[in-house]
Scaffold this active site. Structure first.
Site, PDB file in Angstrom:
ATOM      1  CG  HIS A   1      23.724  27.077  66.153  1.00 14.67           C
ATOM      2  ND1 HIS A   1      22.813  28.103  66.123  1.00 14.67           N
ATOM      3  CD2 HIS A   1      24.797  27.544  66.844  1.00 14.67           C
ATOM      4  CE1 HIS A   1      23.299  29.148  66.769  1.00 14.67           C
ATOM      5  NE2 HIS A   1      24.508  28.840  67.216  1.00 14.67           N
TER       6      HIS A   1
ATOM      7  CE  LYS B   1      26.508  35.718  75.431  1.00 18.18           C
ATOM      8  NZ  LYS B   1      26.978  34.575  74.642  1.00 18.18           N
TER       9      LYS B   1
ATOM     10  CB  SER C   1      22.306  33.728  66.588  1.00 22.93           C
ATOM     11  OG  SER C   1      22.366  32.336  66.617  1.00 22.93           O
TER      12      SER C   1
HETATM   13  O1  PNS Z   1      26.194  30.939  71.727  1.00 25.45           O
HETATM   14  P1  PNS Z   1      27.055  31.652  72.726  1.00 25.45           P
HETATM   15  O2  PNS Z   1      26.283  32.754  73.405  1.00 25.45           O
HETATM   16  O3  PNS Z   1      28.352  32.129  72.147  1.00 25.45           O
HETATM   17  O4  PNS Z   1      27.430  30.559  73.845  1.00 25.45           O
HETATM   18  C1  PNS Z   1      28.291  30.879  74.907  1.00 25.45           C
HETATM   19  C2  PNS Z   1      28.172  29.849  76.027  1.00 25.45           C
HETATM   20  C3  PNS Z   1      26.734  29.755  76.506  1.00 25.45           C
HETATM   21  C4  PNS Z   1      28.619  28.489  75.520  1.00 25.45           C
HETATM   22  C5  PNS Z   1      29.098  30.314  77.191  1.00 25.45           C
HETATM   23  O5  PNS Z   1      28.799  31.635  77.527  1.00 25.45           O
HETATM   24  C6  PNS Z   1      28.974  29.439  78.425  1.00 25.45           C
HETATM   25  O6  PNS Z   1      29.505  28.351  78.457  1.00 25.45           O
HETATM   26  N1  PNS Z   1      28.233  29.937  79.449  1.00 25.45           N
HETATM   27  C7  PNS Z   1      28.012  29.211  80.681  1.00 25.45           C
HETATM   28  C8  PNS Z   1      28.743  29.866  81.854  1.00 25.45           C
HETATM   29  C9  PNS Z   1      30.144  29.328  81.976  1.00 25.45           C
HETATM   30  O7  PNS Z   1      30.368  28.150  82.142  1.00 25.45           O
HETATM   31  N2  PNS Z   1      31.124  30.229  81.908  1.00 25.45           N
HETATM   32  C10 PNS Z   1      32.520  29.879  82.045  1.00 25.45           C
HETATM   33  C11 PNS Z   1      33.114  29.463  80.721  1.00 25.45           C
HETATM   34  S1  PNS Z   1      34.495  30.452  80.421  1.00 25.45           S
END
Ligand code: PNS
Length: 161
Positions: free
Chosen positions: A17, A41, A128
């Site tokens: 990251h 999660k 992670s």
């Molecule tokens: O580290 P991760 O868990 O893979 O991150 C995923 C993340 C947090 C970037 C993604 O789940 C996200 O953008 N969540 C916010 C909700 C959202 O906007 N969802 C629509 C996008 S398709």
């Protein structure tokens, strides 16, 4: 001023990251690391712990800030005046999910671009989840996370025993 957001769950933040965040900070005027609350999660670390670890890790980079969000990513980006979402792309397995999210985010806000950065080779297979699994069995996470994050991990798993 070009502002980018670098979103994720950061449960916990890894050197992979940080590699992406540092490289984004080199390109954009400001980078906001967005920590998604991600209650679905069931993160190992609380939001406060994740915020603390990221804050600590980015303290040496002037143009990087951290904030959390519990909304759509596009709303978080708008709140910070960002025009770019920066994501790291590792092995091919990341692609489909990231491709879908990039398109959906574009649909939600057409002015927001998603930019992918190839993970550096040494972090190509780092996640992670893998770090948590290694730490849960008492394995070494040296070279995968910072020393402070490694200490948080061993603390967490010692307490869970
Ligand atoms: O580290 P991760 O868990 O893979 O991150 C995923 C993340 C947090 C970037 C993604 O789940 C996200 O953008 N969540 C916010 C909700 C959202 O906007 N969802 C629509 C996008 S398709």
């Amino acid at each position: 001023m070009r502002i980018a957001v670098s979103p994720g769950s950061f449960d916990p933040v890894t050197l992979g990251h940080l590699d992406i965040i540092e490289r984004a900070a080199y390109i954009y005027d400001k980078v906001i690391v967005g920590i998604a609350k991600s209650p679905v999660k069931e993160p190992l670390f609380s939001l406060e712990e994740r915020l603390g670890m990221v804050t600590d890790s980015i303290s040496g980079i002037d143009n990087v800030d951290v904030d959390f969000f519990d909304t759509l990513l596009v709303e978080f980006a708008r709140k910070h005046g960002a025009t770019v979402i920066v994501k790291g792309l590792r092995a091919i397995s990341d692609f489909e999910h990231e491709f879908q999210m990039a398109h959906l985010n574009k649909k939600l806000d057409s002015r927001l671009e998603t930019v992918f950065m190839m993970a550096s080779p040494e972090f190509m297979f780092l996640s992670s989840s893998a770090v948590k699994e290694i730490a849960s069995f008492g394995g070494s996470v040296k070279g995968l996370v910072s020393d402070k994050v490694a200490a948080h991990l061993s603390d967490k798993f010692r307490k869970a025993l």
